[in-house]
Design a protein around this motif. Structure first.
Motif, PDB file in Angstrom:
ATOM      1  N   THR A 130       0.843  -1.194   0.000  1.00  0.00           N
ATOM      2  CA  THR A 130       0.000   0.000   0.000  1.00  0.00           C
ATOM      3  C   THR A 130       0.880   1.247   0.000  1.00  0.00           C
ATOM      4  OG1 THR A 130      -1.661  -1.213   1.273  1.00  0.00           O
ATOM      5  CG2 THR A 130      -1.848   1.184   1.249  1.00  0.00           C
ATOM      6  N   LEU A 131       0.529   2.213  -0.837  1.00  0.00           N
ATOM      7  CA  LEU A 131       1.326   3.438  -0.945  1.00  0.00           C
ATOM      8  C   LEU A 131       0.978   4.462   0.137  1.00  0.00           C
ATOM      9  CD1 LEU A 131       1.161   3.758  -4.807  1.00  0.00           C
ATOM     10  CD2 LEU A 131       3.271   3.502  -3.478  1.00  0.00           C
ATOM     11  N   HIS A 132      -0.263   4.457   0.605  1.00  0.00           N
ATOM     12  CA  HIS A 132      -0.679   5.451   1.585  1.00  0.00           C
ATOM     13  C   HIS A 132      -1.608   4.789   2.596  1.00  0.00           C
ATOM     14  CE1 HIS A 132      -3.113   8.718   3.311  1.00  0.00           C
ATOM     15  NE2 HIS A 132      -2.141   9.546   3.008  1.00  0.00           N
ATOM     16  N   HIS A 133      -1.126   4.648   3.834  1.00  0.00           N
ATOM     17  CA  HIS A 133      -1.939   4.078   4.900  1.00  0.00           C
ATOM     18  C   HIS A 133      -1.994   5.101   6.036  1.00  0.00           C
ATOM     19  CE1 HIS A 133      -3.448   0.127   6.785  1.00  0.00           C
ATOM     20  NE2 HIS A 133      -3.666   1.075   7.683  1.00  0.00           N
ATOM     21  N   PHE A 134      -2.740   6.174   5.826  1.00  0.00           N
ATOM     22  CA  PHE A 134      -3.020   7.216   6.824  1.00  0.00           C
ATOM     23  C   PHE A 134      -1.831   8.133   7.139  1.00  0.00           C
ATOM     24  CE2 PHE A 134      -6.456   4.574   9.331  1.00  0.00           C
ATOM     25  CZ  PHE A 134      -7.169   4.380   8.168  1.00  0.00           C
ATOM     26  N   ASP A 135      -0.746   8.061   6.381  1.00  0.00           N
ATOM     27  CA  ASP A 135       0.476   8.748   6.863  1.00  0.00           C
ATOM     28  C   ASP A 135       1.070   9.735   5.853  1.00  0.00           C
ATOM     29  OD1 ASP A 135       1.232   6.727   5.127  1.00  0.00           O
ATOM     30  OD2 ASP A 135       2.846   5.947   6.390  1.00  0.00           O
ATOM     31  N   TRP A 172      -0.057  -3.862  -5.944  1.00  0.00           N
ATOM     32  CA  TRP A 172      -0.019  -2.496  -5.423  1.00  0.00           C
ATOM     33  C   TRP A 172      -1.411  -2.032  -5.022  1.00  0.00           C
ATOM     34  CZ3 TRP A 172       4.338   0.089  -4.386  1.00  0.00           C
ATOM     35  CH2 TRP A 172       5.518  -0.265  -5.059  1.00  0.00           C
ATOM     36  N   THR A 173      -1.488  -1.341  -3.909  1.00  0.00           N
ATOM     37  CA  THR A 173      -2.708  -0.650  -3.499  1.00  0.00           C
ATOM     38  C   THR A 173      -2.372   0.834  -3.392  1.00  0.00           C
ATOM     39  OG1 THR A 173      -3.572  -2.533  -2.258  1.00  0.00           O
ATOM     40  CG2 THR A 173      -4.356  -0.369  -1.611  1.00  0.00           C
ATOM     41  N   THR A 174      -3.214   1.684  -3.958  1.00  0.00           N
ATOM     42  CA  THR A 174      -2.956   3.127  -3.858  1.00  0.00           C
ATOM     43  C   THR A 174      -3.196   3.602  -2.428  1.00  0.00           C
ATOM     44  OG1 THR A 174      -5.222   3.489  -4.615  1.00  0.00           O
ATOM     45  CG2 THR A 174      -3.465   3.689  -6.259  1.00  0.00           C
ATOM     46  N   PHE A 175      -4.466   3.495  -1.984  1.00  0.00           N
ATOM     47  CA  PHE A 175      -4.840   4.012  -0.663  1.00  0.00           C
ATOM     48  C   PHE A 175      -5.457   2.923   0.198  1.00  0.00           C
ATOM     49  CE2 PHE A 175      -5.047   7.920  -3.236  1.00  0.00           C
ATOM     50  CZ  PHE A 175      -4.284   8.767  -2.460  1.00  0.00           C
ATOM     51  N   ASN A 176      -5.217   3.027   1.479  1.00  0.00           N
ATOM     52  CA  ASN A 176      -5.954   2.249   2.465  1.00  0.00           C
ATOM     53  C   ASN A 176      -7.036   3.131   3.077  1.00  0.00           C
ATOM     54  OD1 ASN A 176      -6.162  -0.159   4.448  1.00  0.00           O
ATOM     55  ND2 ASN A 176      -6.048   1.636   5.783  1.00  0.00           N
ATOM     56  N   GLY A 235       2.458  -6.616 -12.874  1.00  0.00           N
ATOM     57  CA  GLY A 235       1.746  -6.772 -11.615  1.00  0.00           C
ATOM     58  C   GLY A 235       0.353  -6.164 -11.681  1.00  0.00           C
ATOM     59  N   GLU A 236      -0.276  -6.056 -10.519  1.00  0.00           N
ATOM     60  CA  GLU A 236      -1.668  -5.631 -10.426  1.00  0.00           C
ATOM     61  C   GLU A 236      -1.788  -4.442  -9.481  1.00  0.00           C
ATOM     62  OE1 GLU A 236      -4.216  -8.891  -9.365  1.00  0.00           O
ATOM     63  OE2 GLU A 236      -3.478 -10.159 -10.995  1.00  0.00           O
ATOM     64  N   ILE A 237      -2.863  -3.689  -9.691  1.00  0.00           N
ATOM     65  CA  ILE A 237      -3.090  -2.511  -8.842  1.00  0.00           C
ATOM     66  C   ILE A 237      -4.571  -2.403  -8.503  1.00  0.00           C
ATOM     67  CG2 ILE A 237      -3.388  -0.888 -10.792  1.00  0.00           C
ATOM     68  CD1 ILE A 237      -1.768   1.149  -8.998  1.00  0.00           C
ATOM     69  N   GLY A 238      -4.831  -1.956  -7.280  1.00  0.00           N
ATOM     70  CA  GLY A 238      -6.214  -1.778  -6.828  1.00  0.00           C
ATOM     71  C   GLY A 238      -6.266  -0.759  -5.711  1.00  0.00           C
ATOM     72  N   ASN A 283      -8.982  -1.095 -12.456  1.00  0.00           N
ATOM     73  CA  ASN A 283      -8.662  -1.677 -11.145  1.00  0.00           C
ATOM     74  C   ASN A 283      -8.601  -3.198 -11.266  1.00  0.00           C
ATOM     75  OD1 ASN A 283      -8.981   0.791  -9.280  1.00  0.00           O
ATOM     76  ND2 ASN A 283     -10.906   0.793 -10.420  1.00  0.00           N
ATOM     77  N   ASP A 284      -7.471  -3.770 -10.893  1.00  0.00           N
ATOM     78  CA  ASP A 284      -7.328  -5.237 -10.978  1.00  0.00           C
ATOM     79  C   ASP A 284      -8.017  -5.938  -9.817  1.00  0.00           C
ATOM     80  OD1 ASP A 284      -5.644  -5.429 -13.363  1.00  0.00           O
ATOM     81  OD2 ASP A 284      -4.163  -4.365 -12.144  1.00  0.00           O
ATOM     82  N   PHE A 285      -8.157  -5.246  -8.706  1.00  0.00           N
ATOM     83  CA  PHE A 285      -8.825  -5.852  -7.543  1.00  0.00           C
ATOM     84  C   PHE A 285      -9.349  -4.757  -6.629  1.00  0.00           C
ATOM     85  CE2 PHE A 285      -4.341  -5.415  -6.378  1.00  0.00           C
ATOM     86  CZ  PHE A 285      -4.402  -4.815  -5.131  1.00  0.00           C
TER      87      PHE A 285
END
Length: 468
Positions: free
Chosen positions: A113-118, A155-159, A210-213, A291-293
């Motif tokens: 995840t690229l951004h997890h609240f921070d 990859w996940t953009t945001f949590n 790879g995949e991104i969601g 979105n892959d997932f």
């Protein structure tokens, strides 16, 4: 009769950089808003948390031994760009390369995840995602990571875009601690979804493998009395705030008329207006099928009643059961006294809500492709005895949620994995260290790890794919 999960199902554990790593100023890491906010508002800090920055080889070895074949990890943006942009930090980059290499060595697939609240402090104090400049800073950071870390397959953009807006501008339990500003909640949701869409487009256009969601928290909302139109309306409006607005942006590339009617109603009652631009919708539209997932984080459901008074929300931070209050002007009121078990933090334990949420995505957003349950677990005041925790309540919680996932798969939903929150005990944003979720107990004084009863149970499920 026990239920079965598919052979290729991922049995994962979830973590987040700020909740696990500690080392908040080590090796050039830049400050985040939480550093000063925790010190000013809470009774704990994120130092040393679970010391994952140094202990990751121990945690990944435990993951391998206990059949955990996927791990959610987040990159701390301010380890890569201490100010959120500008010069990259080589020590931060090197840390994540080592971490991902250790994942490979232990046969644990990293979902990153690229951004997890921070958000870095420099950008957070400048409006966070309410400031459109920060959309571009995020996209640049994302592109940098896609190129720098080709070893990452997922990859996940945001949590949890929803709880970010909720925590920062509605409940006020996250920095900057603003309360009851519904316009800021929706604007934050919208701008972050634009940032997500632009990052997804950049990933696909950059030819990245790879995949991104994206990971959305989706708490299911029910009317307290399904036969009372006021309660039904309250549940619909509450769902728009937390779920539907964001899901529409993700998969429709726009907001449905029904969604916008609800948003207009909420803003008419609470004040404020939104800045929604044509180019924003062009970005959403361009990414809606890419979105892959979808990651679904699910912990609880809520029951809503009609309500016509003033907004008042009380956050239960210390696990004093019954200490919660939640009512929003023009929306509704949460009813906690329903015939459903709840945790000490007043979170309603309702596995059926996860099934309903999965099937809602399948039905309303058929371009979803596949789902991972990226967080689910029981926060508990664990009792440490005999070098372990006899956490039967956690086993029961996870078992029941895995069973409804199995049901959803049987009913045609494409669910490919489950990540328990959390792999090991970590610190909880607005609840501190007393609220534990891990498969592995962490002694925060010594940083020793101890498998809980749930870890042995989870290991068996992962080995057999059988929920028993």
């Amino acid at each position: 009769m026990s239920k079965i999960l598919p052979k290729d199902f991922i049995f994962g554990g979830a973590t987040a950089a700020y909740q696990a790593e500690g080392a908040t100023h080590t090796d050039g890491k830049g400050p985040v808003a939480w550093d000063s906010y925790l010190a000013a508002n809470y009774w704990y800090t994120a130092e040393p948390a679970s010391d994952f920055y140094h202990k990751y080889p121990v945690d990944l070895k435990l993951a391998e031994e206990f059949g955990v074949n996927g791990i959610r990890i987040s990159i701390a943006w301010s380890r890569i760009f201490p100010k959120g942009f500008g010069q990259a930090n080589p020590k931060g980059i090197a840390f994540y390369h080592k971490l991902f290499a250790e994942c490979r060595k232990r046969h644990v697939e990293p979902f990153v995840t690229l951004h997890h609240f921070d958000t870095p402090e420099a950008l957070h104090s400048n409006g966070d995602f309410l400031n459109r400049e920060n959309i571009e800073h995020f996209v640049h950071y994302a592109e940098f990571c896609f190129q720098e870390f080709p070893e990452v397959n997922y990859w996940t953009t945001f949590n949890e875009i929803g709880p970010i807006g909720d925590g920062q501008y509605l409940v006020g339990k996250f920095p900057p601690g603003i309360k009851y500003d519904l316009a800021k909640v929706f604007q934050s949701h919208h701008n972050m979804m634009v940032a997500h869409s632009k990052a997804v487009k950049a990933f696909k256009e950059g030819g990245c493998s790879g995949e991104i969601g994206v990971v959305h928290a989706l708490p299911t909302k029910y009317p307290y009395d399904p036969n009372n139109p006021g309660d039904v309306r309250a549940a619909e409006l509450e769902d728009i705030i937390h779920n539907k607005f964001i899901l529409d942006a993700t998969y429709l590339g726009k907001y449905s008329e029904k969604t916008m009617e609800g948003v207009r109603h909420i803003l008419a009652a609470n004040g404020g207006e939104l800045d929604l631009r044509e180019e924003d919708f062009a970005a959403l539209e361009a990414a809606k099928d890419l979105n892959d997932f979808l990651g679904i984080n699910y912990y609880m459901s809520d029951w809503m009643r009609a309500f016509d008074g003033e907004t008042e929300i009380t956050h239960n931070a210390k696990g004093a059961k019954g200490g919660s209050k939640y009512q929003i002007k023009g929306v509704g009121q949460r009813e906690f006294d329903v015939d459903v078990p709840r945790t000490d933090w007043d979170w309603m334990i309702y596995p059926q809500g996860l099934y309903d949420q999965i099937m809602r995505v399948k039905q309303d957003y058929p371009n979803y492709k596949k789902i991972y349950i990226t967080e689910n677990g029981l926060g508990y005041k664990d009792e440490f005895v005999d070098h372990t925790v006899y956490d039967d309540a956690r086993i029961d919680y996870v078992k029941k949620h895995l069973e409804v996932i199995s049901d959803a798969i049987a009913d045609g939903a494409n669910v490919k994995g489950y990540f328990i929150w959390s792999l090991m005990d970590v610190f909880s944003w607005s609840n501190g260290y007393e609220k534990r979720y891990g498969l592995f107990y962490v002694d925060f004084e010594t940083q020793e790890r101890y498998p809980k009863k749930s870890a042995y149970w989870y290991q068996k499920v992962a080995q057999t794919q059988e929920i028993n």
